[in-house]
Scaffold this motif. Structure first.
Motif, PDB file in Angstrom:
ATOM      1  N   PRO A 146     -14.999   9.013  12.181  1.00  0.00           N
ATOM      2  CA  PRO A 146     -15.575   7.722  11.808  1.00  0.00           C
ATOM      3  C   PRO A 146     -16.950   7.458  12.405  1.00  0.00           C
ATOM      4  O   PRO A 146     -17.814   6.875  11.736  1.00  0.00           O
ATOM      5  CB  PRO A 146     -14.544   6.715  12.339  1.00  0.00           C
ATOM      6  CG  PRO A 146     -13.262   7.463  12.351  1.00  0.00           C
ATOM      7  CD  PRO A 146     -13.629   8.865  12.707  1.00  0.00           C
ATOM      8  N   GLU A 147     -17.192   7.905  13.635  1.00  0.00           N
ATOM      9  CA  GLU A 147     -18.478   7.645  14.285  1.00  0.00           C
ATOM     10  C   GLU A 147     -19.610   8.472  13.672  1.00  0.00           C
ATOM     11  O   GLU A 147     -20.783   8.177  13.897  1.00  0.00           O
ATOM     12  CB  GLU A 147     -18.379   7.929  15.784  1.00  0.00           C
ATOM     13  CG  GLU A 147     -17.349   7.071  16.514  1.00  0.00           C
ATOM     14  CD  GLU A 147     -17.621   5.585  16.356  1.00  0.00           C
ATOM     15  OE1 GLU A 147     -18.796   5.186  16.473  1.00  0.00           O
ATOM     16  OE2 GLU A 147     -16.661   4.832  16.103  1.00  0.00           O
ATOM     17  N   HIS A 148     -19.256   9.517  12.944  1.00  0.00           N
ATOM     18  CA  HIS A 148     -20.272  10.412  12.368  1.00  0.00           C
ATOM     19  C   HIS A 148     -20.436  10.257  10.856  1.00  0.00           C
ATOM     20  O   HIS A 148     -21.301  10.897  10.263  1.00  0.00           O
ATOM     21  CB  HIS A 148     -19.927  11.866  12.694  1.00  0.00           C
ATOM     22  CG  HIS A 148     -19.823  12.149  14.155  1.00  0.00           C
ATOM     23  ND1 HIS A 148     -20.851  11.902  15.037  1.00  0.00           N
ATOM     24  CD2 HIS A 148     -18.807  12.650  14.898  1.00  0.00           C
ATOM     25  CE1 HIS A 148     -20.469  12.248  16.264  1.00  0.00           C
ATOM     26  NE2 HIS A 148     -19.232  12.701  16.196  1.00  0.00           N
ATOM     27  N   PRO A 170     -10.416  11.305   5.943  1.00  0.00           N
ATOM     28  CA  PRO A 170     -11.576  12.136   5.604  1.00  0.00           C
ATOM     29  C   PRO A 170     -11.679  12.460   4.114  1.00  0.00           C
ATOM     30  O   PRO A 170     -12.752  12.819   3.638  1.00  0.00           O
ATOM     31  CB  PRO A 170     -11.362  13.404   6.429  1.00  0.00           C
ATOM     32  CG  PRO A 170      -9.892  13.476   6.625  1.00  0.00           C
ATOM     33  CD  PRO A 170      -9.408  12.058   6.715  1.00  0.00           C
ATOM     34  N   GLY A 171     -10.577  12.329   3.382  1.00  0.00           N
ATOM     35  CA  GLY A 171     -10.570  12.711   1.974  1.00  0.00           C
ATOM     36  C   GLY A 171     -11.681  12.109   1.137  1.00  0.00           C
ATOM     37  O   GLY A 171     -12.356  12.822   0.379  1.00  0.00           O
ATOM     38  N   PRO A 172     -11.934  10.779   1.222  1.00  0.00           N
ATOM     39  CA  PRO A 172     -13.011  10.187   0.425  1.00  0.00           C
ATOM     40  C   PRO A 172     -14.383  10.766   0.738  1.00  0.00           C
ATOM     41  O   PRO A 172     -15.232  10.883  -0.159  1.00  0.00           O
ATOM     42  CB  PRO A 172     -12.941   8.697   0.795  1.00  0.00           C
ATOM     43  CG  PRO A 172     -11.522   8.486   1.205  1.00  0.00           C
ATOM     44  CD  PRO A 172     -11.122   9.750   1.895  1.00  0.00           C
ATOM     45  N   ARG A 193      -6.218  10.635   2.056  1.00  0.00           N
ATOM     46  CA  ARG A 193      -6.921   9.462   1.542  1.00  0.00           C
ATOM     47  C   ARG A 193      -7.053   8.377   2.603  1.00  0.00           C
ATOM     48  O   ARG A 193      -8.089   7.734   2.734  1.00  0.00           O
ATOM     49  CB  ARG A 193      -6.174   8.902   0.331  1.00  0.00           C
ATOM     50  CG  ARG A 193      -6.186   9.830  -0.879  1.00  0.00           C
ATOM     51  CD  ARG A 193      -5.128   9.383  -1.886  1.00  0.00           C
ATOM     52  NE  ARG A 193      -5.244  10.079  -3.157  1.00  0.00           N
ATOM     53  CZ  ARG A 193      -4.749  11.291  -3.391  1.00  0.00           C
ATOM     54  NH1 ARG A 193      -4.132  11.942  -2.423  1.00  0.00           N
ATOM     55  NH2 ARG A 193      -4.884  11.855  -4.569  1.00  0.00           N
ATOM     56  N   TYR A 194      -5.978   8.163   3.355  1.00  0.00           N
ATOM     57  CA  TYR A 194      -5.976   7.117   4.380  1.00  0.00           C
ATOM     58  C   TYR A 194      -4.872   7.424   5.385  1.00  0.00           C
ATOM     59  O   TYR A 194      -4.035   8.298   5.174  1.00  0.00           O
ATOM     60  CB  TYR A 194      -5.774   5.721   3.778  1.00  0.00           C
ATOM     61  CG  TYR A 194      -4.605   5.599   2.834  1.00  0.00           C
ATOM     62  CD1 TYR A 194      -3.324   5.315   3.308  1.00  0.00           C
ATOM     63  CD2 TYR A 194      -4.769   5.772   1.463  1.00  0.00           C
ATOM     64  CE1 TYR A 194      -2.248   5.215   2.446  1.00  0.00           C
ATOM     65  CE2 TYR A 194      -3.693   5.670   0.592  1.00  0.00           C
ATOM     66  CZ  TYR A 194      -2.432   5.387   1.100  1.00  0.00           C
ATOM     67  OH  TYR A 194      -1.362   5.291   0.241  1.00  0.00           O
TER      68      TYR A 194
END
Length: 259
Positions: free
Chosen positions: A119-121, A159-161, A147-148
């Motif tokens: 998330p930070e990247h 990470p999927g999206p 997906r989530y």
């Protein structure tokens, strides 16, 4: 699917099944003890990329789960193995806490992109750098494509999206190494002496845990904790072997009906 054999192994998902962040699923520790008292091999399989295997093990032990490091098979382990096979220098889009699982892998002048949950990247500059590497022919390796997932404050993007965005922008397809890939489940069973038809998988992700396991020949048990949402069991065909409230209920079914 091959004919069913006597149950010898149980694969268990971690996040969403045994725990959600720093909180255990109620009754999960005692249920795991009961499962270990049966004549089955227990292995833990996870797509978690937010932390290294060692950090994950420490988290589980703080929650009083009796789990050893050699019982855990992670998608980070599978990704590192693939990088070593391909002998590439990855741009690692993973959480900083997961970097220790890639210690010794050369990352300067990258010629591959590896993406996990980071998330930070996940911002424009970094994703654009990955985009340019892919346009130049670098392979895209996704540790998984969920997906989530479930956090204590609710559902959150996996990470999927972001993998899909890079695939779309570069007209390429990622190599997926974690669940639901068949090779992941087969590698998790390696060394147990068990065939897929002798194993059952317990998890909260209908597609990645249950669907992936059933595609390789295992039974799949879906639990209604973690990321589960109503009617998830209708999203795969064939449907889960069993859908139940939680890990303790899954263990009870195994002890009563599969052994």
């Amino acid at each position: 699917m091959a004919s069913r054999r006597a149950l010898k192994a149980v694969l268990v998902d971690l996040s969403g099944t045994l725990h959600i962040e720093d909180a255990a699923v109620p009754g999960a520790q005692e249920a795991l003890k009961r499962l270990r008292g049966a004549s089955v091999i227990v292995r833990f399989v996870t797509n978690t990329t937010k932390e290294s295997k060692q950090d994950l093990l420490e988290r589980l032990r703080k929650l009083e789960f009796d789990i050893s490091e050699n019982e855990i098979f992670t998608s980070l382990t599978a990704a590192r193995s693939l990088l070593e096979q391909k002998q590439v220098r990855p741009m690692l889009l993973v959480d900083d806490r997961a970097l220790s699982d890639f210690k010794g892998i050369q990352t300067s002048d990258p010629n591959a992109v590896v993406i996990g949950l980071a998330p930070e990247h996940f911002h424009y500059q970094i994703l654009n750098q990955a985009f340019r590497l892919l346009l130049d022919g670098a392979p895209l390796i996704a540790i998984h494509k969920a997906r989530y997932y479930k956090r204590k404050d609710g559902l959150a993007l996996g990470p999927g999206p972001f993998v899909t965005a890079l695939e779309y922008a570069t007209d390429t397809k990622a190599t997926i190494v974690g669940k639901p890939e068949k090779t992941f489940f087969l590698e998790a069973l390696r060394g147990t002496g068990c065939e897929p038809e002798e194993a059952v998988m317990i998890g909260d992700d209908c597609r990645d845990d249950v669907g992936g396991a059933q595609d390789v020949g295992m039974l799949g048990i879906l639990v209604k904790t973690g990321k589960y949402r109503a009617s998830d069991e209708e999203k795969i065909n064939p449907p889960p072997y069993l859908t139940c409230e939680s890990f303790p209920h899954a263990v009870e079914h195994i002890l009563q009906h599969l052994l």
